[in-house]
Motif scaffolding. Structure first.
Motif, PDB file in Angstrom:
ATOM      1  N   ASP A  42     -45.887  27.399  12.457  1.00 14.13           N
ATOM      2  CA  ASP A  42     -45.402  29.084  12.980  1.00 14.13           C
ATOM      3  C   ASP A  42     -45.684  28.466  14.219  1.00 14.13           C
ATOM      4  O   ASP A  42     -44.838  29.176  15.582  1.00 14.13           O
ATOM      5  CB  ASP A  42     -45.458  29.673  12.637  1.00 14.13           C
ATOM      6  N   GLY A  43     -46.831  28.669  14.999  1.00 17.88           N
ATOM      7  CA  GLY A  43     -47.024  28.567  16.470  1.00 17.88           C
ATOM      8  C   GLY A  43     -46.581  27.366  16.900  1.00 17.88           C
ATOM      9  O   GLY A  43     -46.308  27.039  18.813  1.00 17.88           O
ATOM     10  N   ALA A  45     -43.723  25.581  16.352  1.00 18.03           N
ATOM     11  CA  ALA A  45     -42.441  25.964  16.341  1.00 18.03           C
ATOM     12  C   ALA A  45     -42.440  26.820  17.750  1.00 18.03           C
ATOM     13  O   ALA A  45     -41.569  26.486  18.728  1.00 18.03           O
ATOM     14  CB  ALA A  45     -41.898  26.254  15.582  1.00 18.03           C
ATOM     15  N   GLU A  46     -43.281  27.793  18.204  1.00 18.50           N
ATOM     16  CA  GLU A  46     -42.705  29.106  18.707  1.00 18.50           C
ATOM     17  C   GLU A  46     -42.919  28.058  20.207  1.00 18.50           C
ATOM     18  O   GLU A  46     -42.635  28.695  21.485  1.00 18.50           O
ATOM     19  CB  GLU A  46     -43.797  29.852  18.568  1.00 18.50           C
ATOM     20  N   SER A  47     -44.323  27.244  20.159  1.00 13.89           N
ATOM     21  CA  SER A  47     -45.254  26.814  21.873  1.00 13.89           C
ATOM     22  C   SER A  47     -43.617  26.181  22.208  1.00 13.89           C
ATOM     23  O   SER A  47     -43.808  25.628  23.465  1.00 13.89           O
ATOM     24  CB  SER A  47     -46.634  26.379  21.890  1.00 13.89           C
ATOM     25  N   GLY A  49     -41.199  25.402  21.626  1.00 15.91           N
ATOM     26  CA  GLY A  49     -39.539  26.486  21.134  1.00 15.91           C
ATOM     27  C   GLY A  49     -38.307  24.931  21.168  1.00 15.91           C
ATOM     28  O   GLY A  49     -38.655  24.901  19.856  1.00 15.91           O
ATOM     29  N   ASP A  50     -36.988  25.323  21.727  1.00 12.43           N
ATOM     30  CA  ASP A  50     -35.965  23.935  21.162  1.00 12.43           C
ATOM     31  C   ASP A  50     -35.984  22.946  21.777  1.00 12.43           C
ATOM     32  O   ASP A  50     -35.139  22.734  21.629  1.00 12.43           O
ATOM     33  CB  ASP A  50     -35.039  25.083  21.275  1.00 12.43           C
ATOM     34  N   ARG A  77     -38.109  20.437  11.154  1.00 15.56           N
ATOM     35  CA  ARG A  77     -37.309  20.596  12.435  1.00 15.56           C
ATOM     36  C   ARG A  77     -35.978  20.154  12.131  1.00 15.56           C
ATOM     37  O   ARG A  77     -34.929  20.962  12.511  1.00 15.56           O
ATOM     38  CB  ARG A  77     -38.349  21.322  13.173  1.00 15.56           C
TER      39      ARG A  77
END
Ligand code: SAM
Length: 264
Positions: A42-43, A45-47, A49-50, A77
């Motif tokens: 989760d961390g 994916a957040e850092s 981004g896309d 992902r």
């Protein structure tokens, strides 16, 4: 390095282990089981981004080969984002964990066990993009192995394909500019990743998990300019390097560099 299912064994002199073949024995089952605590899906994916999804789309990529699948973070992902993904790795332990992780998230991974140096012996297809992420290329300790692996990645790409390859900012470590923080890729809160030894041909990292479980990885400290040069020398026409997902950065700042190498 000795093969064992649960314990790493670097022998009498761990600093002498500078061998491209060592990775399979380094990723013992118990370390692989803890890997997701280290990378924290989760961390991460957040850092990120896309960034990767956007870059792949900008280059019109649909069919992607993840050559360093690990426990499956990027493969999953990208599947979620609608890409056609094949997930390769040389470590059977990693691939098994990736398959299990994907199943839990309702995806079926198409996996292939393949060592990069002989990738095209096991992968008989062409891709719009090859991704080699999470500081994986650093496992190659020998220049010939690096050239061979990049040539194999190049050969499996379509004529307009791209390779996305990242690396830790070893320049900063080698030049004693920073203490490595681990904000970007390795974001697990309870895990400490520290460089135990760094010289021109070895970066030995120590990974401490809760419960006093300790593992190591012996890696080759890749300089950014050296990787850029290798990418050009195997035939990539354009190499754009990002620092922690930004195009503009000061050399000593980023934790990670991401190279986007274009074949055309
Ligand atoms: N990409 C994943 C991530 O970001 O979590 C995994 C990163 S892990 C640091 C490096 C991966 O590269 C491991 O799964 C390892 O088995 C794989 N690897 C290392 N050397 C390899 C080689 N010569 N051929 C194929 N896979 C290799």
């Amino acid at each position: 390095m000795q093969m064992s299912t649960n314990e790493q064994d670097y022998g009498q002199d761990p600093l002498a282990v500078r061998d491209t073949n060592a990775y399979k024995a380094e990723y013992v089952h118990s370390f692989v089981e803890l890997w997701d605590q280290l990378i924290d899906w989760d961390g991460r994916a957040e850092s990120e981004g896309d960034f990767f999804i956007r870059t792949l789309k900008e280059h019109g990529a649909k069919k992607v080969l993840d050559v360093a699948t690990g426990t499956g973070f990027h493969s999953v992902r990208l599947l979620r984002a609608g890409f056609d993904v094949t997930s390769a790795d040389g470590s059977p332990n990693m691939l098994a964990k990736a398959f299990e992780n994907a199943r839990k998230r309702d995806h079926l991974l198409r996996t292939a066990q393949a060592d990069w140096r002989w990738l095209n012996r096991d992968i008989h297809d062409y891709y719009d993009a090859v991704i080699c992420l999470g500081n994986s290329f650093t496992h190659l300790h020998d220049e010939n192995d690096r050239r061979k692996a990049l040539a194999e990645f190049y050969a499996t790409l379509r004529h307009d394909g791209i390779l996305i390859l990242d690396q830790r900012n070893y320049d900063a470590l080698l030049d004693h500019k920073v203490e490595p923080s681990h904000d970007y890729y390795y974001c697990g809160d309870n895990v400490r990743a520290t460089p135990e030894h760094v010289d021109d041909s070895l970066a030995r990292f120590r990974y401490e998990f809760p419960g006093e479980q300790v593992f190591h990885l012996n890696m080759f400290p890749l300089r950014k300019r050296y990787v850029q040069r290798l990418l050009r020398e195997v035939g990539f026409q354009r190499v754009t390097t990002y620092g922690d997902f930004q195009q503009t950065y000061r050399d000593e700042e980023p934790d990670f560099f991401i190279h986007v190498a274009e074949k055309r």
